[in-house]
Write an enzyme that holds these catalytic residues in place. Structure first.
Site, PDB file in Angstrom:
ATOM      1  N   VAL A  58      32.736 106.517 -62.781  1.00  0.00           N
ATOM      2  CA  VAL A  58      32.103 105.362 -63.421  1.00  0.00           C
ATOM      3  C   VAL A  58      32.847 105.061 -64.717  1.00  0.00           C
ATOM      4  O   VAL A  58      33.110 105.974 -65.508  1.00  0.00           O
ATOM      5  CB  VAL A  58      30.612 105.635 -63.724  1.00  0.00           C
ATOM      6  CG1 VAL A  58      29.956 104.380 -64.291  1.00  0.00           C
ATOM      7  CG2 VAL A  58      29.876 106.113 -62.477  1.00  0.00           C
ATOM      8  N   ILE A  85      33.969 110.249 -65.804  1.00  0.00           N
ATOM      9  CA  ILE A  85      33.978 109.053 -66.626  1.00  0.00           C
ATOM     10  C   ILE A  85      35.388 108.488 -66.716  1.00  0.00           C
ATOM     11  O   ILE A  85      36.330 109.201 -67.061  1.00  0.00           O
ATOM     12  CB  ILE A  85      33.451 109.356 -68.046  1.00  0.00           C
ATOM     13  CG1 ILE A  85      32.023 109.921 -67.984  1.00  0.00           C
ATOM     14  CG2 ILE A  85      33.503 108.099 -68.915  1.00  0.00           C
ATOM     15  CD1 ILE A  85      31.008 108.989 -67.364  1.00  0.00           C
ATOM     16  N   LYS A  86      35.519 107.210 -66.396  1.00  0.00           N
ATOM     17  CA  LYS A  86      36.814 106.531 -66.475  1.00  0.00           C
ATOM     18  C   LYS A  86      36.963 105.889 -67.858  1.00  0.00           C
ATOM     19  O   LYS A  86      36.113 105.093 -68.275  1.00  0.00           O
ATOM     20  CB  LYS A  86      36.919 105.467 -65.383  1.00  0.00           C
ATOM     21  CG  LYS A  86      36.872 106.035 -63.966  1.00  0.00           C
ATOM     22  CD  LYS A  86      36.820 104.945 -62.917  1.00  0.00           C
ATOM     23  CE  LYS A  86      38.092 104.136 -62.861  1.00  0.00           C
ATOM     24  NZ  LYS A  86      38.052 103.135 -61.763  1.00  0.00           N
ATOM     25  N   VAL A  87      38.043 106.244 -68.536  1.00  0.00           N
ATOM     26  CA  VAL A  87      38.318 105.726 -69.874  1.00  0.00           C
ATOM     27  C   VAL A  87      39.708 105.104 -69.876  1.00  0.00           C
ATOM     28  O   VAL A  87      40.668 105.733 -69.422  1.00  0.00           O
ATOM     29  CB  VAL A  87      38.243 106.855 -70.930  1.00  0.00           C
ATOM     30  CG1 VAL A  87      38.592 106.319 -72.311  1.00  0.00           C
ATOM     31  CG2 VAL A  87      36.859 107.494 -70.930  1.00  0.00           C
TER      32      VAL A  87
END
Length: 222
Positions: A58, A85-87
């Site tokens: 996400v 977590i996509k950053v």
């Protein structure tokens, strides 16, 4: 090489999970915006389909590192399970990646266009990087070449970060990324279907059936 589904379409995800060996699901704001339901509901339903033991990716939407970290913590707490977590690989993103690593939150560096970006992300202690293969090609670059360079850099420096290649237009790009040593890829449902099929396979099976029926009349091996 591990296969991830790059989609939030519940029907397509269910079909692929039932038929193929799928590692997990990746999403992004654009993918989630295509679905008619509330995005939290969609994410929870995806988890129900794939199981909480499979990774679900996400992406954060915040612009500052502090906000990205807060958003990531909220996503992890709200969903639970195996969340990544996509950053994005931007200035504030690197700062957020370092903090998320300290907090023990699984993280992927996304929107990567160069091997050097991937290396900088890996230095932050994250688990995955996602080079955009086809988008690099569209900018007159060499997407598969970037993937190969990333793999080489990670091997040279013995980094644990994995390559999750993304942004594909066709099966050939996926194939070349496989040869380049990408640990995993994420692709749209139609690309994943195409990875598993070939017209000649169908023709061969039809030929076997016709030959059997000519000799024995029915398809029954009992």
């Amino acid at each position: 090489m591990k296969i991830f589904i790059d989609s939030a379409n519940l029907q397509q995800i269910r079909h692929l999970i039932e038929n193929y060996q799928i590692e997990g699901v990746t999403t992004n704001p654009s993918i989630l915006a295509k679905e008619k339901e509330d995005y939290w509901d969609v994410l929870k339903q995806i988890q129900t389909i794939i199981g909480r033991e499979r990774p679900l990716f996400v992406q954060t939407l915040s612009e500052t590192a502090d906000e990205m970290v807060q958003e990531a913590e909220n996503i992890v707490q709200t969903l639970g399970g195996k969340i990544y977590i996509k950053v994005p690989a931007v200035k504030e993103g690197y700062k957020a990646m370092k903090e998320l690593n300290k907090l023990g939150i699984n993280t992927l560096g996304t929107a990567i266009f160069t091997a050097q970006q991937a290396l900088m992300c890996a230095n932050c202690g994250i688990q995955y990087v996602a080079p955009y293969v086809n988008r690099i090609d569209q900018l007159s670059g060499d997407g598969v070449g970037v993937v190969a360079d990333i793999v080489k850099l990670f091997n040279t420096f013995q980094l644990q970060t994995k390559v999750l290649a993304a942004s594909f237009k066709n099966v050939n790009q996926v194939h070349k990324c496989s040869l380049a040593g990408a640990h995993s890829i994420t692709a749209s449902p139609d690309i994943i279907e195409a990875l598993h099929e070939h017209p000649s396979s169908i023709i061969s099976v039809e030929g076997f059936s016709k030959d059997w029926q000519k000799r024995f009349g029915v398809i029954n091996c009992k």
